[in-house]
Design a protein around this motif. Structure first.
Motif, short mmCIF file in Angstrom:
data_model
loop_
_atom_site.label_atom_id
_atom_site.label_comp_id
_atom_site.label_asym_id
_atom_site.label_seq_id
_atom_site.Cartn_x
_atom_site.Cartn_y
_atom_site.Cartn_z
N GLY A 1 0.80 -1.21 0.00
CA GLY A 1 0.00 0.00 0.00
C GLY A 1 0.83 1.26 0.00
N VAL A 2 2.09 1.17 0.43
CA VAL A 2 2.98 2.33 0.37
C VAL A 2 3.98 2.09 -0.76
CG1 VAL A 2 4.53 3.86 1.62
CG2 VAL A 2 2.64 2.75 2.82
N ASN A 3 4.67 0.94 -0.67
CA ASN A 3 5.48 0.49 -1.81
C ASN A 3 6.56 1.45 -2.27
OD1 ASN A 3 4.23 -2.03 -2.18
ND2 ASN A 3 2.53 -1.08 -3.28
N ILE A 4 7.23 2.08 -1.33
CA ILE A 4 8.41 2.85 -1.71
C ILE A 4 9.62 1.94 -1.50
CG2 ILE A 4 9.81 4.90 -1.24
CD1 ILE A 4 7.24 6.14 0.02
N PRO A 5 10.25 1.47 -2.57
CA PRO A 5 11.35 0.52 -2.39
C PRO A 5 12.49 1.16 -1.60
CG PRO A 5 11.10 1.10 -4.72
CD PRO A 5 9.98 1.75 -3.99
N THR A 6 12.74 0.67 -0.42
CA THR A 6 13.64 1.35 0.52
C THR A 6 14.81 0.47 0.93
OG1 THR A 6 11.75 2.60 1.37
CG2 THR A 6 13.72 2.54 2.76
N ILE A 7 15.99 0.95 0.62
CA ILE A 7 17.20 0.28 1.10
C ILE A 7 17.61 0.88 2.43
CG2 ILE A 7 18.09 -0.47 -1.15
CD1 ILE A 7 19.74 2.11 -1.26
N PRO B 1 -3.01 1.40 3.87
CA PRO B 1 -1.58 1.14 3.61
C PRO B 1 -0.86 0.86 4.92
CG PRO B 1 -2.30 3.26 2.68
CD PRO B 1 -3.37 2.80 3.61
N GLY B 2 0.35 0.39 4.79
CA GLY B 2 1.22 0.26 5.94
C GLY B 2 1.02 -1.02 6.70
N PRO B 3 1.97 -1.33 7.58
CA PRO B 3 1.87 -2.54 8.39
C PRO B 3 0.66 -2.43 9.32
CG PRO B 3 3.65 -1.14 9.20
CD PRO B 3 3.16 -0.51 7.93
N ILE B 4 0.01 -3.53 9.55
CA ILE B 4 -1.16 -3.51 10.43
C ILE B 4 -0.72 -3.38 11.88
CG2 ILE B 4 -2.93 -5.08 11.37
CD1 ILE B 4 -3.50 -5.81 8.39
N PHE B 5 -1.43 -2.52 12.63
CA PHE B 5 -1.12 -2.20 14.02
C PHE B 5 -1.67 -3.33 14.91
CE2 PHE B 5 -2.38 0.97 17.60
CZ PHE B 5 -1.21 0.70 18.29
N LEU B 6 -0.87 -4.39 15.06
CA LEU B 6 -1.35 -5.59 15.74
C LEU B 6 -1.89 -5.31 17.14
CD1 LEU B 6 1.10 -8.49 14.84
CD2 LEU B 6 -1.07 -7.89 13.79
N GLU C 1 4.09 -1.24 -9.44
CA GLU C 1 3.87 -2.13 -8.32
C GLU C 1 2.57 -1.77 -7.62
OE1 GLU C 1 8.28 -2.82 -6.65
OE2 GLU C 1 7.42 -0.86 -6.25
N LYS C 2 1.67 -1.14 -8.37
CA LYS C 2 0.45 -0.63 -7.74
C LYS C 2 -0.52 -1.75 -7.46
CE LYS C 2 0.85 3.60 -10.34
NZ LYS C 2 0.16 4.60 -11.14
N ASN C 3 -0.03 -2.75 -6.79
CA ASN C 3 -0.87 -3.88 -6.49
C ASN C 3 -1.96 -3.50 -5.48
OD1 ASN C 3 0.66 -5.32 -8.19
ND2 ASN C 3 2.01 -6.11 -6.60
N GLN C 4 -1.61 -2.62 -4.60
CA GLN C 4 -2.56 -2.17 -3.58
C GLN C 4 -2.95 -0.74 -3.92
OE1 GLN C 4 -3.84 -3.85 -1.14
NE2 GLN C 4 -2.55 -5.64 -0.90
#
Lengths: 429, 429, 429
Positions: B290-296, C346-351, B425-428
């Motif tokens: 959903g964010v998909n910023i490829p981050t190293i 978007p983003g990781p789910i807040f478990l 990569e706009k899968n979400q």
């Protein structure tokens, strides 16, 4: 093939000179339909410039009035494309221009400098004893001339104008394995193909001075490039040393498939190396960015006589030449025969029902064939050709054709014609 | 970079409190064009809720009237985000709330509980001796307040609005390597980029409380996400421990290419690990579904002082910070310089004809460069960029640019501009 | 399942005879909605011809008036599909027609010749002692009859007409593990599926004589093939020997994903082999060129009683049958449940925010689940299904469903329906 070698071997050929012209005339006698093309020296071909012709009258080194090196003894004693020299040199000076092979006492190297002005001599390492004087009288009577750089091509038309290139070099003076043997194999294949009643592909045989010959010809016939769907660089094929197959630049083309399959399943097994890891010669032009003709190579490199006076008729075995020729022939035959097998009925073929079951229990030599049946049967997909499928599934092309040809005889498959087109590799131009 | 560390290090920062506000003000002095954004506590950001601000007045444990732990000695003695406590506890009860590092006698851990209500203390393991009494008087005078969670961003516009994010955290109290060093590197790079006359990409520097800061900012600026084509998470860069490069989630993006190439061919070699196998911090947000910023990421994790009172200025080496900064700079420089090389003529380039032959026989240090020529020459395809080709063929980016820049100087290639777009990569969403 | 085995095991079935007809009638009692299809002998089905029915009245060998082998003792003593024989044979002649298992003194093999005219007997190796006379009176009173080759199918319709095939064989006389166990498992699953209120896919259970039965049925129902999106060949499942999963021809289909995942993460671990490396039976038809139904298999092959009189009820373990049945059930359940998880934010789910954090520190058995959270969280892409993602990232399908189902309960994701269509493998026809 040996006759051609015997006739051309003694000529002091180079990139462009009268001996090379004579050599090409001899090749033309073997290939009546070939054409000799001249390209003007000094002209620009792509990023390259065609060098002048070089003729050597004579060259010598004298010490105390005594001749210690002379070009009449062997043209190889003179660095090829040496500039003219006339003068006296100290021992220290002259030694900078002397080339030897320390590891081979009595052999001397073939040395050259086509694109950088130099002069030099090549002698057996043991002759260094002759250089005990303080000064030396050096003469190199060479000439650089404007004129033509000559190349020979022989085009054998097939049903399609999609063309397979067979490339070979004629330019190394006195050298036989490198690369007159390549010329001999190419010429022999050309004659065999000319006699065929039917060819699927067209063939272009090239006999040229190394690198610059290929560049000069292609730069002046660039419309051809589009039609060239594959190539074979043929060089150093007559010695006792093992065969090496070299892949194309892409390494995964149709021609790689055949080469690799033959290296494993053919009558002569051989090693496979990546692009530019063996010959590294005219395929550097044919299979370069902007030309993109996927080119495989076959050589017997390395061999100890390479680029020395010892690369002569004495090291050539006719049966080795024939073995190499047969591999090239096989590559072409497979490509010519290739088709897409289309099964006429779903499901596995009922072998017993068509008397196709190879009874390997009675004849154990049929076992490998039987083993390959399932591989072949379950590979056929109605889309890919026999060679493509054999490659994908790592099955002997020979076995694959055995089965699909049998199926065809029994009316169980159709053969859909298959021809390789210039793959969509038009990244450049 | 050291000045920034020295100024901010002593502040008892956390996710949101007055010390963090002060720290961001200091960062802003170093980055005049930056902006501080406040996000209301309690508000919903994606699936998360912004926690309240937490202020600690003081906290202590007394036994028999004697103070045995006090927050004035170090804020780290109190579990961060502890709820208020006032009362007497038995030995058994209090010990459940005491955190130590048994393996490090004299160090005490940085402990916290941002999202689950808890309280606790952190002490050197050796202090457990002080807990011999039966009852303890515990006071934690803390407050949870509504207000703002603050983040700092600095946007440096380039010719394209395609944006590269550099992310760092400011929230760990007293901790320096984790992660003020990341802030220092990010701020230094920001200043260097601001002084550039021309930038191809835009850059967004983020200095935020870990995870929730990135979520809060992006959830409130979601239009930005589309433009972010890559990211770098900068953390734990000042210690003597070895550098580790961490790949993006996809693991095969443009940014991975550069990181991996530098890890092998750059001035500082370093190890590469897969996504979330090293830092596992804000890249978990930036490079999430959903964010998909490829981050190293680049870190010097692990190091023994991690999350203890020993992560202070004493373990920071300026030259280590600089080494890490240089790698980030190099990543950016390569991306800024990248172009698609288009050759103007087919065939291999005639090096001698353009005085490009690196005479490695005379200067052996040129050997690796010479070796890379063939790799570069036969990689160019007129479609892919220098970095893409270097990655595909495993060639040093440095060498690749050397050759194609030389070719460009001589008019042998064109440079076609190249810019990374948000990959499909706009899968979400 | 044991009841079905007990009822059918004693019948002297073969490809087509009255015992096989009776066996199919018994199966039909277990599967009320099934249909028995008859295909005329002598008719052409694809490249095959349906063989005649074969009935054996009796067969015997006498020596000096004494019966030394008789079909009444076991039908397996006669080579299946033997031609009629009446006459006297020398010792040398008769021995060419005797089959034994030298390595198993007291067992005798199941031998047959369906497509080549032969006759023969099968006896324990130790009985060779009985062949000391010079001549033998041989009688095989068998008949080849025109009539029907019968097959049973049971179709269980689901919401989609996309159909999953479960294939099994009924034709080996007296043999139980090979392959009545496959029939029993298939029939049990069929009954379970029939009782389901809702099925996504349709199911086709096939109980047929090996190879020719599948060919006859599909050749006469070719419109079905298009709808068959996967298959399972069920055979030899009741012994103590280890389970083996066999991949489809393509080896990388949806069904392979599930099979391989279960082999690693399921309750029963098992080995995986490539297509045709285990059973090599009706999947050779289902998953052949032109049919292209990707078919996985499960067997307990090899086992020492294979194709002998010892493959009888004595070697069958009910719990082994159940274990195999459960794996097939699980494959179907996963496919039925599969969906594309689409995250809502978007983003990781807040478990912690959704009470989803598995507190593995308190309950260590939750550790693997917790470990899989990050894998699952960062795999979701809004395009691929749970099974596809689990396969791509090598995550337990079980764990994947655990997390995405939890997310769904909390309203954090949508489930988008997912159904496998006949993959674009229409290379043939």
């Amino acid at each position: 093939m040996m006759e051609l070698l015997n006739l051309i071997a003694p000529l002091p050929r180079t990139i462009a000179n009268s001996a090379t012209d004579k050599a090409l005339d001899i090749v033309k006698r073997f290939l009546p339909n070939s054409i000799i093309h001249g390209f003007r020296t000094g002209s620009k071909v792509w990023t390259w410039t065609i060098p002048k012709r070089w003729e050597l009258n004579k060259a010598s080194i004298k010490a105390g009035g005594k001749t210690i090196v002379h070009s009449d003894w062997s043209i190889l004693h003179v660095l090829n494309y040496s500039v003219p020299v006339q003068g006296n040199f100290t021992r220290e000076e002259i030694l900078k221009h002397i080339h030897t092979i320390p590891s081979q006492e009595h052999a001397f190297p073939f040395v050259f400098s086509f694109y950088k002005e130099q002069w030099g001599f090549s002698i057996p390492h043991s002759w260094l004893d002759r250089f005990s004087a303080d000064t030396y009288d050096v003469q190199i009577d060479s000439k650089f001339e404007d004129g033509l750089l000559n190349c020979l091509t022989c085009f054998i038309p097939g049903e399609s104008n999609q063309t397979f290139v067979i490339s070979s070099n004629i330019c190394h003076p006195l050298q036989v394995n490198d690369s007159l043997t390549g010329v001999a194999v190419a010429a022999d294949i050309a004659n065999r193909l000319s006699r065929r009643e039917k060819l699927k592909y067209s063939y272009l045989i090239m006999v040229v001075p190394e690198t610059i010959g290929t560049i000069a010809y292609l730069a002046n016939n660039s419309n051809l490039i589009e039609k060239c769907i594959g190539g074979f660089f043929s060089e150093m094929l007559g010695t006792n040393t093992p065969l090496v197959g070299q892949k194309t630049r892409k390494g995964i083309t149709y021609w790689d498939s055949i080469l690799v399959n033959l290296s494993k399943y053919g009558a002569s097994k051989f090693k496979i190396v990546d692009f530019l890891k063996s010959a590294a010669n005219d395929e550097k032009v044919l299979d370069s960015p902007g030309v993109n003709i996927p080119t495989i190579s076959l050589t017997r490199y390395p061999y100890s006589e390479y680029h020395t006076n010892r690369d002569n008729m004495g090291i050539i075995k006719e049966e080795k030449l024939r073995e190499a020729r047969n591999i090239l022939q096989q590559i072409i035959d497979y490509a010519e025969e290739d088709y897409v097998p289309i099964i006429r009925n779903p499901g596995p073929i009922f072998l017993s029902g068509y008397d196709l079951y190879p009874d390997w229990r009675e004849d154990p030599s049929l076992k490998p064939l039987w083993d390959s049946f399932l591989d072949v049967m379950y590979s056929i997909d109605g889309v890919h050709s026999v060679i493509e499928l054999a490659n994908k599934k790592n099955i002997s092309i020979e076995h694959f054709f055995y089965w699909t040809n049998k199926f065809h005889e029994k009316g169980l498959i159709q053969k859909k014609s298959f021809i390789i087109n210039k793959q969509n590799e038009k990244n450049q131009f």
